[in-house]
Write a protein that holds these residues in place. Structure first.
Motif, mmCIF file in Angstrom:
data_model
loop_
_atom_site.group_PDB
_atom_site.id
_atom_site.type_symbol
_atom_site.label_atom_id
_atom_site.label_comp_id
_atom_site.label_asym_id
_atom_site.label_seq_id
_atom_site.Cartn_x
_atom_site.Cartn_y
_atom_site.Cartn_z
ATOM 1 N N ASP A 172 0.809 -1.220 0.000
ATOM 2 C CA ASP A 172 0.000 0.000 0.000
ATOM 3 C C ASP A 172 0.839 1.265 0.000
ATOM 4 O OD1 ASP A 172 -2.237 -1.610 0.092
ATOM 5 O OD2 ASP A 172 -2.417 -1.509 2.270
ATOM 6 N N THR A 173 2.003 1.229 0.623
ATOM 7 C CA THR A 173 2.794 2.446 0.801
ATOM 8 C C THR A 173 3.915 2.598 -0.219
ATOM 9 O OG1 THR A 173 4.200 1.300 2.409
ATOM 10 C CG2 THR A 173 2.300 2.512 3.276
ATOM 11 N N ALA A 202 4.121 4.154 -6.774
ATOM 12 C CA ALA A 202 3.577 3.423 -7.911
ATOM 13 C C ALA A 202 4.662 3.032 -8.903
ATOM 14 C CB ALA A 202 2.499 4.258 -8.592
ATOM 15 N N ALA A 241 -8.379 -5.019 -7.679
ATOM 16 C CA ALA A 241 -8.644 -4.751 -6.269
ATOM 17 C C ALA A 241 -8.670 -6.084 -5.533
ATOM 18 C CB ALA A 241 -9.970 -4.028 -6.110
ATOM 19 N N LEU A 289 -1.821 1.787 -11.390
ATOM 20 C CA LEU A 289 -1.660 1.691 -9.936
ATOM 21 C C LEU A 289 -2.047 3.007 -9.257
ATOM 22 C CD1 LEU A 289 1.737 -0.238 -9.708
ATOM 23 C CD2 LEU A 289 -0.546 -1.154 -9.299
ATOM 24 N N GLU A 290 -1.622 4.112 -9.821
ATOM 25 C CA GLU A 290 -1.980 5.406 -9.241
ATOM 26 C C GLU A 290 -3.482 5.632 -9.271
ATOM 27 O OE1 GLU A 290 0.302 8.187 -11.492
ATOM 28 O OE2 GLU A 290 2.133 7.909 -10.297
ATOM 29 N N ARG A 348 -5.405 3.189 -6.856
ATOM 30 C CA ARG A 348 -5.170 3.584 -5.464
ATOM 31 C C ARG A 348 -5.966 4.839 -5.124
ATOM 32 N NH1 ARG A 348 1.363 3.048 -4.743
ATOM 33 N NH2 ARG A 348 1.419 0.925 -3.878
ATOM 34 N N GLY A 393 -9.260 4.241 -3.948
ATOM 35 C CA GLY A 393 -9.386 3.617 -2.638
ATOM 36 C C GLY A 393 -9.156 2.121 -2.599
ATOM 37 N N HIS A 394 -8.581 1.556 -3.663
ATOM 38 C CA HIS A 394 -8.404 0.106 -3.719
ATOM 39 C C HIS A 394 -7.025 -0.326 -3.209
ATOM 40 C CE1 HIS A 394 -12.100 -0.266 -5.946
ATOM 41 N NE2 HIS A 394 -11.663 0.508 -6.919
ATOM 42 N N ARG A 395 -7.006 -1.478 -2.545
ATOM 43 C CA ARG A 395 -5.765 -2.185 -2.250
ATOM 44 C C ARG A 395 -5.596 -3.223 -3.355
ATOM 45 N NH1 ARG A 395 -5.451 -4.470 3.552
ATOM 46 N NH2 ARG A 395 -3.225 -4.142 3.176
ATOM 47 N N LEU A 396 -4.365 -3.411 -3.865
ATOM 48 C CA LEU A 396 -4.205 -4.030 -5.167
ATOM 49 C C LEU A 396 -3.306 -5.265 -5.160
ATOM 50 C CD1 LEU A 396 -3.616 -0.681 -7.088
ATOM 51 C CD2 LEU A 396 -5.779 -1.948 -6.906
#
Length: 324
Positions: A132-133, A136, A155, A177-178, A181, A184-187
């Motif tokens: 998550d962090t 991208a 997602a 990815l940008e 995200r 609000g999705h975790r990928l």
């Protein structure tokens, strides 16, 4: 192909049973859920049940649902398929249709579902979780060091092809990815297989998961995306799918294994992609597949002589069967 036999009935007559048709909800699949709820409510009324259509976002829902004998889950997405609604109903002592808390949570989280299904011998694609962090651009570089382009970004816990996009190079992957995200999705990321999309429903008979015929999804886009799923003009189904006998048997068996490995109950639907070389890969399992009259599960049930009202009643009676 074996066909599901009629399940044992519970001890209430339809006219004595108040069915809460749970629909709507807060997920991004709200409109599809409302359409399913309308069709299910009509079928149950035809069968002689007393019904109450309940929208789970209604502030009075918790009190309303405690007034019904059984809950028919005619909705999808977050807060519907992920185990939270199932947990609330269990703690409230209300029987409900579909899979239980654990199976719902497992199947909704796609990376975890793939691990469980793969361990049961179901063919799955490689996958890469995107931290998550992580920036991208750096994430895209790490993904493409492990997977060859093109890739598909998904997602981790959504349905109806929400939060999914294809990327064909590093810059495209960084942008996807940008964008996802920002929504609000975790990928996570998989190889993108440009093949045929096939789906297989499971309908339990006396606790035994029986695969229904495979159906092929035909769409003009890169894949069966959210827009295509929500527009009858952008997709069609071929049932049974035109597959070699061995492939058809293998896909049905894989759907059965996934249903069992994830601990599902009553019914489910597994989605697959068939590669140009004929190999197939399991993509995901839906514990609450759409039950609109025109959806794939009713379509594949009809192919073995199970009409819509009969399918709805079988799903309803599954609420009273033991779960894993």
């Amino acid at each position: 192909m074996p066909q599901p036999t009629k399940p044992e009935t519970h001890d209430r007559r339809p006219a004595d049973t108040v069915v809460g048709v749970l629909t709507g909800g807060p997920s991004r699949e709200r409109d599809r859920s409302l359409a399913t709820g309308a069709d299910v409510a009509q079928a149950l009324t035809t069968l002689g049940y007393r019904i109450r259509v309940l929208d789970t976002i209604d502030p009075a829902f918790a009190d309303q649902v405690r007034a019904v004998d059984v809950a028919f889950l005619a909705l999808a997405g977050r807060h519907a398929e992920d185990g939270r609604l199932q947990g609330f109903l269990e703690t409230s002592g209300i029987p409900y249709t579909g899979s239980g808390v654990r199976a719902s949570a497992l199947a909704m989280h796609k990376p975890t579902a793939k691990i469980v299904a793969g361990a049961a011998g179901v063919p799955v694609l490689a996958g890469v979780l995107v931290p998550d962090t992580q920036a991208a651009a750096a994430a895209a570089e790490d993904v493409l060091a492990r997977l060859a382009a093109p890739v598909i970004v998904k997602a981790r816990a959504e349905g109806s092809s929400i939060g999914i996009a294809v990327a064909r190079d590093r810059s495209g992957l960084t942008q996807v990815l940008e964008d996802l995200r920002a929504a609000g999705h975790r990928l996570f990321v998989e190889p993108f297989v440009e093949g045929r999309t096939v789906t297989v429903g499971i309908l339990e008979s006396d606790g035994d998961p029986v695969p229904l015929p495979a159906a092929e999804v035909l769409t003009a886009g890169e894949f069966y995306d959210h827009a295509a799923k929500n527009s009858p003009d952008l997709h069609s189904f071929r049932c049974p799918a035109d597959l070699p006998d061995g492939t058809a048997r293998g896909i049905r068996e894989a759907a059965r294994r996934a249903h069992t490995a994830l601990g599902c109950s009553s019914h489910s639907r597994s989605d697959f992609v068939i590669a140009p070389d004929g190999g197939f890969h399991w993509l995901e399992l839906n514990t609450l597949p759409a039950l609109r009259r025109t959806a794939t599960l009713p379509l594949t049930a009809a192919a073995v002589g199970i009409g819509y009202e009969e399918l709805v009643e079988r799903v309803l009676r599954g609420a009273f069967a033991p779960r894993d």
